[in-house]
Design a protein around this motif. Structure first.
Motif, mmCIF file in Angstrom:
data_model
loop_
_atom_site.group_PDB
_atom_site.id
_atom_site.type_symbol
_atom_site.label_atom_id
_atom_site.label_comp_id
_atom_site.label_asym_id
_atom_site.label_seq_id
_atom_site.Cartn_x
_atom_site.Cartn_y
_atom_site.Cartn_z
ATOM 1 N N CYS A 35 -55.124 -25.190 44.448
ATOM 2 C CA CYS A 35 -55.912 -25.732 45.562
ATOM 3 C C CYS A 35 -57.311 -25.130 45.546
ATOM 4 O O CYS A 35 -58.310 -25.829 45.733
ATOM 5 C CB CYS A 35 -55.245 -25.431 46.896
ATOM 6 N N LEU A 36 -57.380 -23.820 45.347
ATOM 7 C CA LEU A 36 -58.692 -23.164 45.301
ATOM 8 C C LEU A 36 -59.541 -23.746 44.184
ATOM 9 O O LEU A 36 -60.730 -24.016 44.359
ATOM 10 C CB LEU A 36 -58.514 -21.655 45.083
ATOM 11 N N ASN A 44 -64.017 -26.595 42.192
ATOM 12 C CA ASN A 44 -64.643 -27.506 41.234
ATOM 13 C C ASN A 44 -65.422 -28.599 41.948
ATOM 14 O O ASN A 44 -66.459 -29.050 41.462
ATOM 15 C CB ASN A 44 -63.579 -28.136 40.321
ATOM 16 N N GLU A 45 -64.920 -29.011 43.098
ATOM 17 C CA GLU A 45 -65.615 -30.058 43.835
ATOM 18 C C GLU A 45 -66.948 -29.526 44.394
ATOM 19 O O GLU A 45 -67.948 -30.230 44.410
ATOM 20 C CB GLU A 45 -64.713 -30.613 44.937
ATOM 21 N N GLY A 74 -59.926 -37.088 35.168
ATOM 22 C CA GLY A 74 -61.228 -36.903 35.814
ATOM 23 C C GLY A 74 -61.428 -35.480 36.296
ATOM 24 O O GLY A 74 -62.491 -34.887 36.129
ATOM 25 N N MET A 75 -60.361 -34.913 36.881
ATOM 26 C CA MET A 75 -60.454 -33.531 37.364
ATOM 27 C C MET A 75 -60.696 -32.579 36.204
ATOM 28 O O MET A 75 -61.466 -31.632 36.305
ATOM 29 C CB MET A 75 -59.156 -33.139 38.085
ATOM 30 N N LYS A 119 -66.814 -29.641 32.547
ATOM 31 C CA LYS A 119 -68.275 -29.720 32.679
ATOM 32 C C LYS A 119 -68.804 -28.474 33.407
ATOM 33 O O LYS A 119 -69.797 -27.889 33.020
ATOM 34 C CB LYS A 119 -68.657 -30.990 33.445
ATOM 35 N N ASN A 120 -68.099 -28.079 34.470
ATOM 36 C CA ASN A 120 -68.500 -26.877 35.209
ATOM 37 C C ASN A 120 -68.435 -25.646 34.309
ATOM 38 O O ASN A 120 -69.323 -24.800 34.319
ATOM 39 C CB ASN A 120 -67.591 -26.652 36.421
ATOM 40 N N ALA A 121 -67.349 -25.573 33.541
ATOM 41 C CA ALA A 121 -67.147 -24.401 32.686
ATOM 42 C C ALA A 121 -68.209 -24.345 31.597
ATOM 43 O O ALA A 121 -68.723 -23.276 31.264
ATOM 44 C CB ALA A 121 -65.745 -24.443 32.074
#
Lengths: 238, 257
Positions: A143-144, A149-150, B244-245, B251-253
């Motif tokens: 969940c975290l 990420n969002e 997608g997640m 991408k963040n990483a």
């Protein structure tokens, strides 16, 4: 698009203080306070106990039992939902258009970003705050991660937008309510409770530099600083 | 009026997407439709990011009053734009600045900041999450129920057929796609009798039915009757949701390296 209220009142000046129902911790009431301060409107802030939100008389002001809500004695209006309140304040009192564009494509572009804030930023930042502050004892890593990420994604959307437009603010060439609607949730990222961890400010600055500078620009504004100081006082009980 | 506008809707068969096609049908406006394929991540392609930098549906483009193209994203602001520009008789809205207009806006934001995001999370934990997290399921189903309770009580207290001013407005239209999908999030609409009747009232509107069938046939009501089909549908969606997640996380990483 002539605004009926402004027409009736002739670009109203708020004579009597607007009542703002708020709370210490959550960023949404402070979002409204920032706008009140930016517009130089008189207001009285009433800090509500959670226990009083879901019963009368407050439920008659906001059937959802949440803050912020406002009562404006100058117009007799009661409003709830920070986004709707902000639109109302701008349309009623920003006669010099200091914080908004009132015509052209910019008028609508602002609304798109405000709606992105209230449906995309607020809810996800809020969920991350919930799982960080209230569920540290449980193993809810997924969940975290989901909401973490969002948060990064939301910031990256802003960063990419500023990069593609080459501008300092989201819409046009000035700071508008659309920008400022994002500012108070950022407090939870760059100072306690640091919902993304203490190292996140550095990550943000390095990975999303344009969004970082954009936030710095907003946080340096007197109205944002004052609201932030007030919140600190409310939380510490001083 | 048709010659002054050139509305193009970018959408998919989701509660947020059909809000806009329903409003367009109710307003009787001509529009073109492009369907975005989530399974192919079309919504993240550069041409679409030009229209919505957030890479989400719905979005629209139109010819603005100055003759130049305009783009709009976020269902709430799209609906506000469409009624401000095309609902001059206030059939689905109210005059700006009026008491009813402000009340309509309260509920529009309640939908988009409350019902949509919370029911969306309930969908995620109930249908799409890679692992079953009971706490997540309960938290978001309960929050969705709480919000439905607010709607139900409001309809009961005001004894009105619609949320504001006793006519169907964008406040109602924005809620319908989500409320009609309650079962998908594991929420039983029978627990909210006033809201249930409101849902049926909305569903009886011919223009709403037409708009709900854009860009693909609206099959949710049948789906909710058939558990096996529901599970199959969830399994298919789960793949692209998780893909997608994963892409977002990567991408963040990558930025952090």
């Amino acid at each position: 698009m002539a605004n009926l209220l402004q027409k009736i009142t002739g670009g109203l000046k708020a004579e009597k203080p607007i009542k703002l129902y708020g709370h210490g911790g959550g960023p949404n009431p402070w979002k409204v306070e920032v706008i009140l301060r930016e517009l130089g409107l008189p207001f009285d802030r009433q800090i509500m106990d959670f226990a009083d939100l879901k019963k009368e008389p407050f439920e008659s002001i906001n059937p959802n039992g949440r803050v912020p809500a406002i009562e404006d004695p100058n117009t007799g209006m009661k409003l709830w939902e920070s986004g709707a309140i902000i639109e109302y304040l701008l349309e009623t009192y920003d006669s010099s258009n200091s914080l908004s564009y009132t015509s052209g494509a910019e008028k609508w572009e602002q609304k798109c970003w405000l709606h992105f804030q209230m449906s995309g930023q607020g809810p996800y930042f809020g969920q991350r705050a919930w799982f960080t502050l209230y569920h540290s004892e449980k193993n809810l890593t997924s969940c975290l991660d989901r909401y973490g990420n969002e948060i990064r994604r939301v910031i990256s959307v802003i960063d990419a937008h500023l990069k593609s437009t080459g501008r300092e603010y989201l819409v046009g060439d000035k700071c508008t309510y659309a920008d400022l609607s994002f500012a108070t949730w950022h407090w939870l990222l760059t100072s306690p409770p640091n919902i993304m961890g203490e190292g996140f400010a550095k990550e943000w600055e390095e990975n999303y530099p344009l969004a970082w500078k954009w936030n710095e620009r907003m946080q340096a504004r007197a109205a944002v600083k004052e609201a932030r100081d007030e919140r600190t006082k409310v939380i510490s009980g001083k | 009026m048709a010659s002054d506008s050139d509305i193009h809707l970018y959408t998919a068969q989701t509660p947020n997407g059909i809000k806009i096609s329903i409003l367009l049908e109710e307003l009787g406006l001509p529009y073109q439709t492009t369907k975005l394929e989530f399974s192919k991540s079309t919504q993240k392609e550069p041409w679409f990011l030009e229209i919505n930098p957030n890479g989400r549906i719905p979005a629209i483009t139109d010819k603005f009053t100055d003759g130049k193209p305009i783009r709009l994203f976020e269902s709430g602001s799209i609906m506000q734009y469409l009624v401000a520009r095309y609902d001059k008789d206030h059939k689905f809205s109210f005059p700006p600045g009026s008491r009813e207009f402000l009340e309509m806006n309260n509920w529009l934001f309640f939908m988009n900041a409350g019902v949509g995001p919370m029911q969306g999370q309930a969908n995620h934990f109930t249908r799409y999450a890679p692992e079953h997290i009971e706490y997540g399921v309960n938290r978001y189903q309960n929050e969705t129920r709480r919000l439905y309770g607010v709607l139900d009580k409001h309809l009961a207290d005001t004894k009105a057929e619609y949320l504001v001013g006793n006519k169907c407005t964008i406040a109602d239209i924005s809620h319908w796609g989500w409320v009609s999908a309650a079962g998908w999030a594991g929420v039983n609409l029978d627990d909210f009798p006033h809201l249930k009747k409101w849902e049926e009232r909305m569903w009886a509107r011919p223009a709403l039915k037409k708009g709900a069938n854009v860009p693909d046939p609206y099959k949710l009501k049948e789906l909710l009757q058939d558990k096996e089909k529901m599970d199959r549908h969830a399994a298919e969606a789960r793949n692209w949701v998780q893909q997608g997640m994963k892409e977002d996380a990567e991408k963040n990483a990558a930025r952090s390296k």
